[in-house]
Write an enzyme that holds these catalytic residues in place. Structure first.
Site, short mmCIF file in Angstrom:
data_model
loop_
_atom_site.label_atom_id
_atom_site.label_comp_id
_atom_site.label_asym_id
_atom_site.label_seq_id
_atom_site.Cartn_x
_atom_site.Cartn_y
_atom_site.Cartn_z
N HIS A 102 35.29 43.62 44.83
CA HIS A 102 34.93 44.03 43.48
C HIS A 102 34.95 42.38 43.01
O HIS A 102 35.18 40.89 42.71
CB HIS A 102 35.71 44.84 43.00
CG HIS A 102 37.24 44.25 42.22
ND1 HIS A 102 37.67 44.37 43.22
CD2 HIS A 102 37.91 44.48 41.19
CE1 HIS A 102 39.18 43.81 42.86
NE2 HIS A 102 39.36 44.22 41.56
N ASP A 104 35.82 42.29 37.98
CA ASP A 104 36.29 43.05 36.89
C ASP A 104 35.76 43.65 36.12
O ASP A 104 34.64 43.37 35.57
CB ASP A 104 37.39 42.71 36.15
CG ASP A 104 38.78 42.12 37.89
OD1 ASP A 104 38.82 42.57 39.24
OD2 ASP A 104 39.71 41.11 36.64
N HIS A 263 36.25 39.35 44.59
CA HIS A 263 38.25 39.44 44.62
C HIS A 263 38.34 40.41 45.43
O HIS A 263 37.42 41.59 45.48
CB HIS A 263 39.06 38.49 43.53
CG HIS A 263 39.27 40.03 41.97
ND1 HIS A 263 37.97 39.96 41.46
CD2 HIS A 263 40.02 40.33 42.56
CE1 HIS A 263 38.73 40.64 40.23
NE2 HIS A 263 39.58 41.05 41.25
C1 SIN Z 1 43.40 42.71 41.37
O1 SIN Z 1 41.84 42.81 41.73
O2 SIN Z 1 42.78 42.48 40.22
C2 SIN Z 1 44.45 42.94 41.73
C3 SIN Z 1 44.35 41.27 42.97
C4 SIN Z 1 45.55 41.27 43.09
O3 SIN Z 1 46.05 41.80 43.37
O4 SIN Z 1 44.85 40.30 43.61
#
Ligand code: SIN
Length: 287
Positions: A102, A104, A263
């Protein structure tokens, strides 16, 4: 650009670089800050090791890049609402936060510029985070597909993750997750529109801007028509050669450009604790 104040070491062919020779607990002089920002634009996600940061110092570093976001569904720290703990306890059997590909808060009209994630407690193995380069994903498409996507608009909302019914947050509560304070609500259903292909305001490069968590379809298309093309784009965007993978240590930091990356937080550390702090910098309206 030759760097004079920091060391920049790429960790993969697609994106990602470790930055050395810097202490983020201090206020950076302008020349060093400019190099960090340049490295951020050049590498899309930058990493720092062995940083000792209080929540106030974490917030101050992020503030150099813009206004800070307070997450509407996940609670921040007492006294530091912009610092959001991302925690999975050793006893937690539910899914983890960020455990799907995704970008953010794309359910905002002005989604994040980027997020700065600081590791406090990491499992002895597992719990890595993966990143994907959305410029490369766009560049690798055929001319015909680019031409079609360039004129399209996508719909984004938060209901799949934070909606009052059938959301992942509700699912987490039902499975007994105690790790994070996440609320659900009907406000998650508010729909915003973004171009499917956005132009990065600093680099001028085009990247795909759809993601599995928050994109619900294409404007003017039915859900059934949208679903197969979205599925194709999600799969295409995270081809291994477009990604990098970061192995955390305590006191590591990842700072990703939310405008041109996705990510994925791996959930492969059952029985171990992981605690991070995230500060998110507000971005501008995608064009
Ligand atoms: C997130 O998606 O903000 C968390 C990423 C993570 O905990 O590695």
């Amino acid at each position: 650009m030759p760097y004079q104040h920091i060391e920049v070491t790429p960790i993969a062919g697609a994106l990602g670089a470790e930055i050395g020779g810097i202490d983020l607990s201090r206020e950076l002089d302008d020349a060093t800050f400019d190099e960090v920002r340049h490295a951020f634009h050049e590498n899309l996600v930058i990493f720092f090791r062995d940083q000792i940061l209080t929540p106030a110092q974490h917030r101050a570093f992020a503030r150099r890049f813009g206004e800070l976001d307070i997450h509407p569904f996940a609670a921040g720290l007492d006294g530091f609402p912009e610092v959001m703990p991302v925690i999975k306890e050793a006893t937690d059997r539910a899914g983890n936060f960020g455990g799907t590909w995704h970008s953010d808060v794309t359910f905002y009209e002005k989604p994040a510029l980027g997020s700065i994630l600081y590791a406090l407690d990491v499992p002895p193995h597992g719990g890595d985070t993966m990143f994907a380069n959305m410029y490369m994903a766009y560049d690798a498409l055929s001319d015909g597909m680019k031409l079609m996507l360039d004129g399209m608009t996508a719909l984004h909302d938060a209901s799949r993750v934070y909606g009052a019914a059938n959301s992942r947050a509700t699912d987490r509560q039902e499975k007994g997750s105690q790790s994070m304070k996440i609320r659900t609500g009907v406000d998650a259903e508010k729909v915003v529109e973004h171009p499917v292909v956005r132009t990065h305001p600093a680099t001028g490069r085009k990247g795909l801007f759809v993601n599995h968590n928050f994109t619900s379809g294409f404007k003017g298309w039915t859900e059934a028509e949208s679903a197969p093309l979205l599925e194709y784009l999600y799969e295409h965007s995270v081809r291994p050669e477009f990604t990098c993978r970061f192995r955390w240590q305590p006191k590591s930091i990842a700072f990703w450009d939310n405008r041109c990356t996705q990510h994925f937080a791996l959930n492969d550390y059952q029985g171990h604790r992981r605690e991070m702090h995230r500060v998110t910098v507000t971005g501008d309206r995608p064009v």
